[in-house]
Enzyme design. Structure first.
Site, PDB file in Angstrom:
ATOM      1  N   HIS A   1      43.626  43.475  44.226  1.00 57.09           N
ATOM      2  CA  HIS A   1      42.386  43.702  44.841  1.00 57.09           C
ATOM      3  C   HIS A   1      42.089  44.211  46.092  1.00 57.09           C
ATOM      4  O   HIS A   1      42.551  43.758  47.183  1.00 57.09           O
ATOM      5  CB  HIS A   1      41.485  42.405  44.803  1.00 57.09           C
ATOM      6  CG  HIS A   1      41.176  41.907  43.492  1.00 57.09           C
ATOM      7  ND1 HIS A   1      40.328  40.584  43.165  1.00 57.09           N
ATOM      8  CD2 HIS A   1      41.871  42.187  42.305  1.00 57.09           C
ATOM      9  CE1 HIS A   1      40.407  40.364  42.002  1.00 57.09           C
ATOM     10  NE2 HIS A   1      41.315  41.146  41.344  1.00 57.09           N
TER      11      HIS A   1
ATOM     12  N   TYR B   1      30.255  42.661  44.955  1.00 56.74           N
ATOM     13  CA  TYR B   1      29.473  43.073  43.876  1.00 56.74           C
ATOM     14  C   TYR B   1      27.995  43.397  43.972  1.00 56.74           C
ATOM     15  O   TYR B   1      27.757  44.374  43.283  1.00 56.74           O
ATOM     16  CB  TYR B   1      29.585  41.928  42.854  1.00 56.74           C
ATOM     17  CG  TYR B   1      31.005  41.763  42.411  1.00 56.74           C
ATOM     18  CD1 TYR B   1      31.807  42.656  42.016  1.00 56.74           C
ATOM     19  CD2 TYR B   1      31.649  40.527  42.497  1.00 56.74           C
ATOM     20  CE1 TYR B   1      33.022  42.440  41.456  1.00 56.74           C
ATOM     21  CE2 TYR B   1      32.935  40.388  42.280  1.00 56.74           C
ATOM     22  CZ  TYR B   1      33.655  41.429  41.762  1.00 56.74           C
ATOM     23  OH  TYR B   1      34.918  41.166  41.357  1.00 56.74           O
TER      24      TYR B   1
ATOM     25  N   ASP C   1      35.911  47.956  38.914  1.00 61.54           N
ATOM     26  CA  ASP C   1      35.109  47.135  38.290  1.00 61.54           C
ATOM     27  C   ASP C   1      33.630  47.527  38.645  1.00 61.54           C
ATOM     28  O   ASP C   1      32.994  47.201  39.426  1.00 61.54           O
ATOM     29  CB  ASP C   1      35.477  45.565  38.570  1.00 61.54           C
ATOM     30  CG  ASP C   1      34.602  44.536  37.628  1.00 61.54           C
ATOM     31  OD1 ASP C   1      33.719  45.213  36.690  1.00 61.54           O
ATOM     32  OD2 ASP C   1      34.848  43.546  38.009  1.00 61.54           O
TER      33      ASP C   1
ATOM     34  N   HIS D   1      31.185  46.042  36.947  1.00 60.71           N
ATOM     35  CA  HIS D   1      30.495  44.627  36.850  1.00 60.71           C
ATOM     36  C   HIS D   1      29.115  44.845  36.405  1.00 60.71           C
ATOM     37  O   HIS D   1      28.276  44.336  36.997  1.00 60.71           O
ATOM     38  CB  HIS D   1      30.652  43.976  38.502  1.00 60.71           C
ATOM     39  CG  HIS D   1      31.159  42.585  38.164  1.00 60.71           C
ATOM     40  ND1 HIS D   1      30.420  41.607  37.818  1.00 60.71           N
ATOM     41  CD2 HIS D   1      32.205  42.177  38.665  1.00 60.71           C
ATOM     42  CE1 HIS D   1      31.117  40.555  37.810  1.00 60.71           C
ATOM     43  NE2 HIS D   1      32.174  40.879  38.265  1.00 60.71           N
TER      44      HIS D   1
ATOM     45  N   GLU E   1      36.245  49.006  34.399  1.00 61.35           N
ATOM     46  CA  GLU E   1      36.022  47.697  33.856  1.00 61.35           C
ATOM     47  C   GLU E   1      34.512  47.478  33.959  1.00 61.35           C
ATOM     48  O   GLU E   1      33.713  47.837  34.826  1.00 61.35           O
ATOM     49  CB  GLU E   1      36.703  46.592  34.862  1.00 61.35           C
ATOM     50  CG  GLU E   1      36.614  45.410  34.501  1.00 61.35           C
ATOM     51  CD  GLU E   1      37.229  44.305  35.520  1.00 61.35           C
ATOM     52  OE1 GLU E   1      38.243  44.877  36.170  1.00 61.35           O
ATOM     53  OE2 GLU E   1      36.675  43.428  35.674  1.00 61.35           O
TER      54      GLU E   1
ATOM     55  N   GLU F   1      34.865  40.192  30.028  1.00 59.64           N
ATOM     56  CA  GLU F   1      35.156  38.828  30.997  1.00 59.64           C
ATOM     57  C   GLU F   1      33.932  38.058  30.616  1.00 59.64           C
ATOM     58  O   GLU F   1      33.987  36.819  30.881  1.00 59.64           O
ATOM     59  CB  GLU F   1      35.382  38.925  32.168  1.00 59.64           C
ATOM     60  CG  GLU F   1      34.059  39.540  33.119  1.00 59.64           C
ATOM     61  CD  GLU F   1      34.545  39.898  34.652  1.00 59.64           C
ATOM     62  OE1 GLU F   1      35.305  40.660  34.958  1.00 59.64           O
ATOM     63  OE2 GLU F   1      33.738  39.282  35.393  1.00 59.64           O
TER      64      GLU F   1
ATOM     65  N   ARG G   1      39.433  42.022  27.793  1.00 58.75           N
ATOM     66  CA  ARG G   1      39.469  41.689  29.306  1.00 58.75           C
ATOM     67  C   ARG G   1      38.888  40.087  29.437  1.00 58.75           C
ATOM     68  O   ARG G   1      38.579  39.810  30.260  1.00 58.75           O
ATOM     69  CB  ARG G   1      38.828  42.408  30.224  1.00 58.75           C
ATOM     70  CG  ARG G   1      39.732  42.596  31.423  1.00 58.75           C
ATOM     71  CD  ARG G   1      38.667  43.314  32.399  1.00 58.75           C
ATOM     72  NE  ARG G   1      38.486  42.553  33.683  1.00 58.75           N
ATOM     73  CZ  ARG G   1      39.287  42.216  34.431  1.00 58.75           C
ATOM     74  NH1 ARG G   1      40.626  42.040  34.125  1.00 58.75           N
ATOM     75  NH2 ARG G   1      38.972  41.144  35.271  1.00 58.75           N
TER      76      ARG G   1
ATOM     77  N   HIS H   1      40.998  38.294  32.176  1.00 60.86           N
ATOM     78  CA  HIS H   1      40.564  38.006  33.320  1.00 60.86           C
ATOM     79  C   HIS H   1      41.192  37.019  34.199  1.00 60.86           C
ATOM     80  O   HIS H   1      41.537  35.892  33.709  1.00 60.86           O
ATOM     81  CB  HIS H   1      39.050  37.735  33.165  1.00 60.86           C
ATOM     82  CG  HIS H   1      37.971  37.435  34.136  1.00 60.86           C
ATOM     83  ND1 HIS H   1      37.291  36.678  34.443  1.00 60.86           N
ATOM     84  CD2 HIS H   1      37.808  38.407  35.369  1.00 60.86           C
ATOM     85  CE1 HIS H   1      36.459  36.816  35.494  1.00 60.86           C
ATOM     86  NE2 HIS H   1      36.775  37.779  35.922  1.00 60.86           N
TER      87      HIS H   1
ATOM     88  N   GLU I   1      45.388  40.496  35.962  1.00 55.44           N
ATOM     89  CA  GLU I   1      44.746  40.285  37.302  1.00 55.44           C
ATOM     90  C   GLU I   1      45.645  39.489  38.168  1.00 55.44           C
ATOM     91  O   GLU I   1      45.855  38.390  37.675  1.00 55.44           O
ATOM     92  CB  GLU I   1      43.337  40.065  37.217  1.00 55.44           C
ATOM     93  CG  GLU I   1      42.541  39.914  38.465  1.00 55.44           C
ATOM     94  CD  GLU I   1      40.931  39.768  38.204  1.00 55.44           C
ATOM     95  OE1 GLU I   1      40.740  39.233  37.043  1.00 55.44           O
ATOM     96  OE2 GLU I   1      40.331  40.035  39.043  1.00 55.44           O
TER      97      GLU I   1
HETATM   98 MG    MG Z   1      34.943  42.152  35.709  1.00 58.26          MG
END
Ligand code: MG
Length: 435
Positions: free
Chosen positions: A156, A187, A240, A242, A266, A292, A313, A342, A369
């Site tokens: 990450h 996020y 991601d 998200h 993602e 996820e 995922r 995930h 991940e």
């Molecule tokens: Mg995610």
């Protein structure tokens, strides 16, 4: 005492030759190994609530551990384990994992929710751990053996500007990672925004996050451009979304990333917007990862069969453990969907081991991940998986290979208050944004 010696001296290892073999002829003729207790173990050394199930058996020293970590409703999962699973499972034969999974799954009649699925996952993974110990094999052997020498991982990279993220990517590349996820500012990407109007108006709670969706959508193509320019074409880049933006905006942004050939993008849509995957497919060739937030087969079976995304995922404890995850992986094999389980910080080391054992075994593994465990976590969970040169490895001890130091775990009890702000993101006018 190191891990190998610990196992050598453990009652479980001494018992191995005495454990009854599993065959139809043995039904009713030998003493089957039975569950005597199912209990929760909780620990929270870094403000992340971790829950593990321990299954005890009538064979002294033969126990199993499984991940039931759902930090957002930790106390509810603990109740599901200690108040219901323990009572339901006592006296059952440990070797019948499928039977125990299926009967537990419907034991509440209403099912497929995150609390009960996590409790079920803890039980299921613990039973696989026990089966490995009975067989004297790591779980990946029970699942078919290794398809690869190690589990390729992504790191990450973060930062508040494109340049900061690019700098972080180079650090991971120097550490041997070939895949890096790039995110800018968390996020809510709160730093991309100005003070929102709802805060001035006193609306919501003081800790609530704010997201300027438009600025976010504009920032990501710029981020990819900067990172590609600085880090070159060799490194695989992931991102991601998200969820949290309108589906059509997500599709438009993914199209804008095509020239930077992401490894995958993602979570473009909330599970409630699954139907937009068909439209996304028609508009871009960028590989998509999803899942996820999935809890129910109703969410993944049709999209997988229709080939609406490329990587599944799922958060394995959120669907009930290794048993259903293997079925998902096998389904993916026939529809050219690879796994990318995930694997964040709110999965226990036991859960990360379960992810990796499946990663080793299934042919259609995609990427994992990566995770870094603190010294405290490594002490509480001896035998936890580890990452070197961008690859994850697991212990080759029988079972999942992770022990739990219950005494140490108990030094970090669950907090009474939970912080909700991570999930609380609003638009400028205060409207809650759905992840
Ligand atoms: Mg995610």
């Amino acid at each position: 005492m190191n891990r190998r010696n610990l196992l050598k001296h453990s009652a479980a290892a001494a018992l191995l030759p005495l454990v009854p073999s599993i065959s139809q002829k043995d039904e009713g003729t030998l003493n089957p190994v039975k569950i005597t207790k199912v209990k929760s173990i909780v620990t929270c050394p870094h403000g992340i609530e971790i829950i593990v199930v321990k299954v005890e058996t009538d064979q002294p020293g033969l126990v199993g551990y499984g991940c039931a970590t759902f930090r957002q409703r930790a106390h509810a999962v603990v109740a599901a384990i200690d108040e219901y699973l323990d009572d339901f499972c006592r006296g059952k034969r440990v070797e019948n994992i499928e039977d125990i999974w299926q009967t537990t799954y419907v034991s509440s009649y209403w099912r497929n929710g995150p609390v009960l699925n996590n409790a079920l996952s803890g039980l299921d993974q613990a039973l696989w751990d026990i089966k490995g110990k009975m067989a004297g094999m790591p779980v990946y052997q029970l699942l078919g053996g290794k398809s690869r020498f190690a589990v390729d991982c992504y790191a990450h990279a973060n930062g508040k500007t494109s340049e900061e993220v690019a700098e972080d990517v180079t650090k991971y590349m120097e550490r041997g990672f070939r895949h890096v996820r790039i995110q800018m500012g968390g996020y809510g990407a709160t730093h991309l925004a100005e003070q929102p109007d709802f805060k001035d108006a006193g609306y919501g709670m003081p800790d609530d996050n704010y997201m300027d969706q438009n600025r976010y959508l504009r920032s990501i193509p710029e981020l990819f451009k900067t990172v590609r320019k600085r880090c070159g074409e060799e490194v695989e880049l992931l991102h991601d979304i998200h969820e949290r933006v309108q589906p059509l905006d997500a599709i438009r942004m993914i199209q804008a990333l095509e020239d930077y050939h992401p490894f995958f993008i993602e979570d473009p849509f909330s599970p409630e917007n699954n139907r937009y995957f068909e439209m996304l497919r028609e508009h871009t060739t960028v590989p998509i990862a999803m899942g996820e937030l999935f809890n129910s087969p109703h969410e993944w079976v049709d999209p997988m069969v229709k080939g609406w995304f490329d990587f599944i995922r799922i958060h394995i404890s959120q669907i009930g453990g290794i048993t259903p995850a293997m079925k998902v992986a096998r389904l993916g094999e026939w529809f050219n969907i690879r796994t990318a389980w995930h694997g964040p910080g709110d999965v226990s080391p036991v859960g990360h081991a379960a992810n990796a054992h499946i990663d080793f075994a299934v042919w259609n593994f995609g990427i994992q991940e990566s995770v870094h465990f603190s010294d405290e976590l490594k002490e509480i969970f001896p035998g936890a998986p580890y990452v070197e040169n961008g690859y994850m490895y697991v212990s080759d001890e029988p079972g999942l290979g992770v022990d739990v130091n219950e005494e140490l775990a108990a030094k970090y009890p669950l907090p009474d208050k939970f912080k909700y702000n991570w999930t609380q993101v609003r638009r400028k006018d205060g409207t809650p944004i759905r992840p």
